[in-house]
Motif scaffolding. Structure first.
Motif, PDB file in Angstrom:
ATOM      1  N   TRP A  94      38.260 -35.479  32.644  1.00  0.00           N
ATOM      2  CA  TRP A  94      37.066 -36.122  32.089  1.00  0.00           C
ATOM      3  C   TRP A  94      36.229 -36.671  33.229  1.00  0.00           C
ATOM      4  N   ASP A  95      35.000 -37.039  32.939  1.00  0.00           N
ATOM      5  CA  ASP A  95      34.076 -37.584  33.926  1.00  0.00           C
ATOM      6  C   ASP A  95      34.663 -38.869  34.499  1.00  0.00           C
ATOM      7  N   GLY A  99      32.647 -41.373  32.068  1.00  0.00           N
ATOM      8  CA  GLY A  99      33.191 -40.725  30.881  1.00  0.00           C
ATOM      9  C   GLY A  99      34.292 -41.554  30.224  1.00  0.00           C
TER      10      GLY A  99
END
Length: 258
Positions: A94-95, A99
């Motif tokens: 994920w970011d 995120g």
């Protein structure tokens, strides 16, 4: 008058644990659950199990205070596998800047309770998507075991990852052991969800169980991250002691999404 002494009966070990249903036991011989009040020949003790559900389980608040501040960085360098078999680092799931992600660590791909959790995660996924939250589900076992769960449940394969060596579980300090797996009072939660469990394991197969049978003693957990920052932590006390997805979604909805 002579004093008559009656020998004391053999010592027994009284436990407050629940007798696990045979559905939760996974081994090579497919043996059923041991009967209550059975004798363990290895330890020479008679174990008297209490099959009644405890009236009340103490609620607990999960805290992030037990984790080091840079737990996101440490976890980021852990390499696991996509269900396809390709390796991937945690930091690429994920970011890592803004995120928001929910990371659900299942016990293992052959755990019926984990099929139930995976089914609940699948049903809740649209809500997480709407909230801009990335859903990551990880299980103990090889990628081919992950694909069994993904195909037969079914479950979105792009959200499913395998951690055969339990690297992430060790970093996060998730519980492990025989007592946690089969004899922890927190496992009583599963009895209140019997219908959903029964529905989730409709296409269940024991073939999803890890080849390394010691892995079945691993417990799971659920974590919420924003970037590398750990916002919420839940460690399963016992088998089926899953976090409330409503609570998890509530945590996510309080986090501003960039």
């Amino acid at each position: 008058m002579a004093l008559r002494i009656t020998p004391a009966p053999p010592q027994t070990l009284q436990t407050t644990a629940l007798r696990p249903p045979s559905l939760l036991l996974v081994n090579n011989s497919h043996a059923p659950a041991p009967p209550p009040n059975s004798t363990n020949p290895k330890f020479g003790l008679t174990i008297r199990t209490n099959t009644r559900t405890p009236r009340r389980l103490l609620a607990r608040a999960s805290s992030t205070s037990e984790f080091v501040p840079n737990i996101g960085d440490i976890l980021g360098d852990i390499s696991i596998f996509k269900a396809s078999g390709d390796p991937v680092f945690f930091k690429h799931l994920w970011d890592q800047n803004q995120g928001v992600a929910v990371v659900a660590l299942l016990r293992h791909f052959g755990c019926p309770c984990c099929w139930e959790l995976a089914s609940a995660l699948k049903e809740a996924k649209p809500k997480f998507d709407t909230a801009g939250v990335k859903l990551v589900a990880i299980g103990v076992g090889t990628p081919n075991k992950a694909r069994i769960l993904a195909d037969r449940l079914p479950f979105p394969v792009d959200c499913l990852y395998a951690d055969p060596d339990r690297k992430a579980y060790d970093v996060l300090g998730l519980y492990y052991g025989l007592g946690r797996t089969f004899f922890n009072p927190a496992s009583a939660k599963v009895f209140s969800r019997f219908e959903s469990l029964q529905k989730a394991v409709k296409n269940y197969t024991i073939e999803a169980t890890p080849d390394d049978r010691s892995s079945v003693l691993q417990q799971g957990g659920m974590f919420v991250f924003k970037g590398k920052q750990l916002l919420h932590a839940w460690k399963d006390e016992g088998t089926g002691d899953h976090a409330s997805l409503d609570d998890i979604l509530g945590v996510c909805c309080k986090v501003p999404v960039a």
